[in-house]
Write a protein that holds these residues in place. Structure first.
Motif, mmCIF file in Angstrom:
data_model
loop_
_atom_site.group_PDB
_atom_site.id
_atom_site.type_symbol
_atom_site.label_atom_id
_atom_site.label_comp_id
_atom_site.label_asym_id
_atom_site.label_seq_id
_atom_site.Cartn_x
_atom_site.Cartn_y
_atom_site.Cartn_z
ATOM 1 N N PRO A 48 24.249 41.171 3.004
ATOM 2 C CA PRO A 48 25.310 41.355 1.998
ATOM 3 C C PRO A 48 25.077 42.617 1.173
ATOM 4 O O PRO A 48 23.934 42.949 0.821
ATOM 5 C CB PRO A 48 25.208 40.096 1.134
ATOM 6 C CG PRO A 48 24.452 39.103 1.961
ATOM 7 C CD PRO A 48 23.508 39.919 2.778
ATOM 8 N N LEU A 94 28.964 44.886 -4.606
ATOM 9 C CA LEU A 94 30.128 45.715 -4.883
ATOM 10 C C LEU A 94 29.747 46.840 -5.831
ATOM 11 O O LEU A 94 28.891 46.670 -6.712
ATOM 12 C CB LEU A 94 31.238 44.862 -5.489
ATOM 13 C CG LEU A 94 31.763 43.711 -4.618
ATOM 14 C CD1 LEU A 94 32.922 43.003 -5.302
ATOM 15 C CD2 LEU A 94 32.195 44.219 -3.256
ATOM 16 N N TYR A 113 28.013 40.080 -4.595
ATOM 17 C CA TYR A 113 27.767 40.340 -3.179
ATOM 18 C C TYR A 113 28.983 39.915 -2.356
ATOM 19 O O TYR A 113 29.579 38.864 -2.601
ATOM 20 C CB TYR A 113 26.542 39.562 -2.690
ATOM 21 C CG TYR A 113 25.274 39.924 -3.414
ATOM 22 C CD1 TYR A 113 24.591 41.095 -3.121
ATOM 23 C CD2 TYR A 113 24.754 39.090 -4.402
ATOM 24 C CE1 TYR A 113 23.425 41.433 -3.790
ATOM 25 C CE2 TYR A 113 23.593 39.410 -5.069
ATOM 26 C CZ TYR A 113 22.935 40.585 -4.760
ATOM 27 O OH TYR A 113 21.773 40.920 -5.438
ATOM 28 N N ARG A 114 29.314 40.742 -1.381
ATOM 29 C CA ARG A 114 30.383 40.395 -0.451
ATOM 30 C C ARG A 114 29.762 39.914 0.853
ATOM 31 O O ARG A 114 29.036 40.659 1.516
ATOM 32 C CB ARG A 114 31.291 41.597 -0.200
ATOM 33 C CG ARG A 114 32.354 41.351 0.882
ATOM 34 C CD ARG A 114 33.526 42.273 0.738
ATOM 35 N NE ARG A 114 34.273 41.985 -0.492
ATOM 36 C CZ ARG A 114 35.287 42.723 -0.929
ATOM 37 N NH1 ARG A 114 35.670 43.782 -0.251
ATOM 38 N NH2 ARG A 114 35.913 42.389 -2.045
ATOM 39 N N GLN A 147 30.221 38.823 4.663
ATOM 40 C CA GLN A 147 31.134 39.007 5.791
ATOM 41 C C GLN A 147 30.846 37.911 6.812
ATOM 42 O O GLN A 147 29.813 37.933 7.482
ATOM 43 C CB GLN A 147 30.945 40.394 6.406
ATOM 44 C CG GLN A 147 31.237 41.522 5.434
ATOM 45 C CD GLN A 147 30.931 42.885 6.008
ATOM 46 O OE1 GLN A 147 30.235 43.007 7.012
ATOM 47 N NE2 GLN A 147 31.449 43.916 5.373
ATOM 48 N N SER A 194 35.758 36.845 4.268
ATOM 49 C CA SER A 194 34.792 37.411 3.331
ATOM 50 C C SER A 194 34.807 36.585 2.055
ATOM 51 O O SER A 194 35.854 36.078 1.640
ATOM 52 C CB SER A 194 35.129 38.876 3.018
ATOM 53 O OG SER A 194 36.386 38.983 2.376
ATOM 54 N N ARG A 195 33.638 36.437 1.479
ATOM 55 C CA ARG A 195 33.514 35.723 0.205
ATOM 56 C C ARG A 195 32.678 36.571 -0.746
ATOM 57 O O ARG A 195 31.704 37.217 -0.334
ATOM 58 C CB ARG A 195 32.823 34.369 0.383
ATOM 59 C CG ARG A 195 33.597 33.346 1.155
ATOM 60 C CD ARG A 195 32.933 31.993 1.050
ATOM 61 N NE ARG A 195 33.327 31.097 2.110
ATOM 62 C CZ ARG A 195 32.796 29.909 2.315
ATOM 63 N NH1 ARG A 195 31.835 29.475 1.504
ATOM 64 N NH2 ARG A 195 33.202 29.150 3.319
ATOM 65 N N ASN A 196 33.057 36.541 -1.995
ATOM 66 C CA ASN A 196 32.278 37.215 -3.026
ATOM 67 C C ASN A 196 31.506 36.178 -3.822
ATOM 68 O O ASN A 196 32.072 35.170 -4.256
ATOM 69 C CB ASN A 196 33.188 37.999 -3.968
ATOM 70 C CG ASN A 196 33.829 39.201 -3.299
ATOM 71 O OD1 ASN A 196 33.382 39.628 -2.240
ATOM 72 N ND2 ASN A 196 34.859 39.746 -3.907
#
Length: 553
Positions: free
Chosen positions: A253, A256, A267-268, A270, A285-287
């Motif tokens: 990750p 940003l 954190y993004r 994937q 995608s999750r943040n």
């Protein structure tokens, strides 16, 4: 011989010459199997082909045990297929063998039509029910995983600080601390402390500084073990509800821009679910934010910290590898029994149910918790799909879960009560009578036989409700003298519906409209039309004032 190379470069070879079946069958099954392993054939990973190899093999054993086995696919009969079906247990494993073999054979044009029709018959089986963890079990697993991971985190953090001090020249040469720093530097660059190869032992020069020769005192100073990586995976699944394959293939990750500098990195993640290849929702995608010790983002921060040395060395071994979960195998030969583990040099990548089970047993738990944790988080905590469609989430994960069923009871009860209340609000509740009774007080829309005991106001204070609520009050009395005014009121509400914002009309006038519609049905159309013909100027004036709010509530 079938060779399967997946998109990650992993290779498996399957020798159908050893298959327990007549030689023509060996060749035919090999051709069908190879077609499924080819790009676009449906089996995208070596895990899938390997699992199906073990599902198809029992069919070969079944054929070899027949007294008069068919020589090839074209000679297979419906009777043979029914016999194979009856030999399978009525459970998940039996269904998997049945559907896998049927799927393969149906690709062969020589398969007789009666067999295809037999394959279309339903395979009766009872799926095993996998229940979510109870709150106590869920907490116990998280505590155990945190204990395992925390030990590794503190160990790697402490040795990283020693290594950085040695590299910065803050340690005097010659002493035990300096030798430890030198050994850690070799470990960071090569993946191992200085050792003799045969037998593999720590070099004499560093033995005292390293204290011992086992993993925690040698390579474990900077790298996670397989079980420690599995414990980290358990924690991540418990936070995010990911499945094992998605987590295994999770790239490192990235935070940003600007968030890490602000002291709260976001954190993004994937995510890719390969089983949804060709379907919407394969990529997601999750943040996650590191907002403190109990946040999901803090776990990602710690994961990046403990894998930093392994990832740096991995870049030298294979620059294309981009994985978060990296573990160091115990010895160069460790893990040979774990065929699904992906290894590069001394490192393994990802996690699977086998690794999760090994960790669980090491802390006194039973079985890998990864699948049940995923269900627990998505069904009971997140309460939303985790890389599934809403229909799959509801039908496969939620409906059969006892805790979800129990939690739904008060929700369903509240919904039912709300429906009853709504029905009562929209049903005409006033009493229909022929003539006004002595003592009734006249309101705008009806007579009232209980002004002091209104269900809409505190007892003894008199009714302060809107005249529109008279049609919902059991104390109200409606006589033929009120019909014309009420009929005009319903017409006025219909006209109002066309000029008022729908949301406002629904909130302010919909219930009254529904009650008057109910009254219209009770009186009948002839009576209602006669009432409309009898509307007076006074009726119109009073209803206009009522709708404009000129009457007191």
């Amino acid at each position: 011989m079938v060779t399967h190379r997946d998109h990650q470069g992993r290779v498996r070879r399957y020798d159908f010459g050893t298959f327990p079946a007549p030689e023509p069958w060996q060749r035919s099954l090999a051709v069908l199997f190879a077609a499924k392993c080819a790009p676009g054939g449906g089996w995208d990973s070596v895990e899938t082909s390997e699992a199906n190899w073990y599902l198809v093999r029992p069919f070969g054993e079944f054929l070899s045990a027949l007294d008069a086995a068919p020589r090839d696919v074209g000679r297979l009969s419906a009777a043979h297929w029914h016999a194979w079906r009856l030999s399978l247990p009525p459970n998940t494993n039996g269904y998997s063998k049945y559907s896998t073999v049927a799927g393969l054979l149906q690709l062969d044009e020589r398969l007789p039509r009666p067999v295809r029709e037999a394959m279309a018959q339903r395979f009766a089986w009872t799926p095993g029910r996998e229940e979510a963890y109870t709150p106590h079990e869920f907490t116990a697993i998280r505590v155990a995983a945190r204990r395992t991971f925390r030990t590794a985190l503190l160990r790697i953090r402490e040795n990283t600080e020693r290594l950085e001090a040695w590299q910065a020249g803050r340690i005097e040469p010659g002493g035990s601390d300096w030798l430890l720093g030198e050994a850690l530097d070799v470990l960071a660059r090569t993946g191992d402390v200085p050792v003799y190869e045969r037998p593999r032992t720590v070099r004499r020069r560093y033995r005292a500084a390293l204290v011992g020769g086992s993993a925690p005192y040698t390579w474990g100073r900077l790298y996670l073990s397989r079980k420690e990586s599995a414990a980290l995976a358990v924690l991540i699944v418990a936070e995010l509800g990911l499945n094992a394959t998605t987590l295994s293939e999770l790239p490192v990750p990235k935070s940003l821009p600007g968030t890490a500098e602000a002291g709260m990195p976001v954190y993004r993640l994937q995510l890719e679910k390969r089983r949804r290849a060709g379907h919407r929702g394969r990529f997601e995608s999750r943040n996650v934010t590191d907002s403190g010790a109990d946040s999901s983002g803090r776990l990602i921060t710690e994961a990046l910290e403990v894998t930093a040395h392994a990832r740096a060395l991995m870049k030298q071994l294979d620059a294309d590898v981009d994985r978060l979960l990296i573990w160091r195998q115990t010895t160069p030969h460790d893990g040979q029994g774990y065929r699904r583990a992906v290894r590069i040099g001394p490192f393994g990548l990802g996690v699977d149910e086998l690794a999760g089970g090994d960790w669980a047993r090491s802390v006194g738990l039973r079985g890998s918790p990864l699948r049940r944790l995923r269900k627990t988080v998505n069904v009971l905590h997140r309460r939303e799909p985790g890389q599934n469609t809403q229909d799959t989430h509801d039908s496969v994960y939620v409906v059969g879960e006892p805790q979800a069923q129990q939690a739904a009871v008060p929700v369903i009860a509240d919904g039912a009560q709300e429906a009853v209340d709504a029905a009562r609000r929209t049903v005409f509740s006033a009493r229909l009578i022929s003539n006004a009774e002595a003592g009734d007080r006249q309101t705008v829309t009806a007579g009232c036989a209980g002004w002091e005991n209104s269900p809409f106001s505190p007892a003894g204070h008199g009714c302060a409700a809107s005249f529109l609520l008279c049609t919902a009050c059991p104390n109200a009395r409606v006589t033929p003298a009120h019909h014309s005014r009420l009929a005009h009121l319903l017409n006025a509400l219909n006209h109002l519906r066309g000029v008022v914002d729908p949301g406002i009309w629904e909130a302010d006038w919909a219930d009254a409209h529904a009650r008057l519609t109910d009254l219209r049905g009770r009186l009948g159309e002839p009576v209602w039309q006669a009432a409309l013909q009898a509307v007076t100027t006074s009726d119109r004036t009073i209803i206009d004032q009522l709708l404009q709010g000129d009457f007191d509530l």
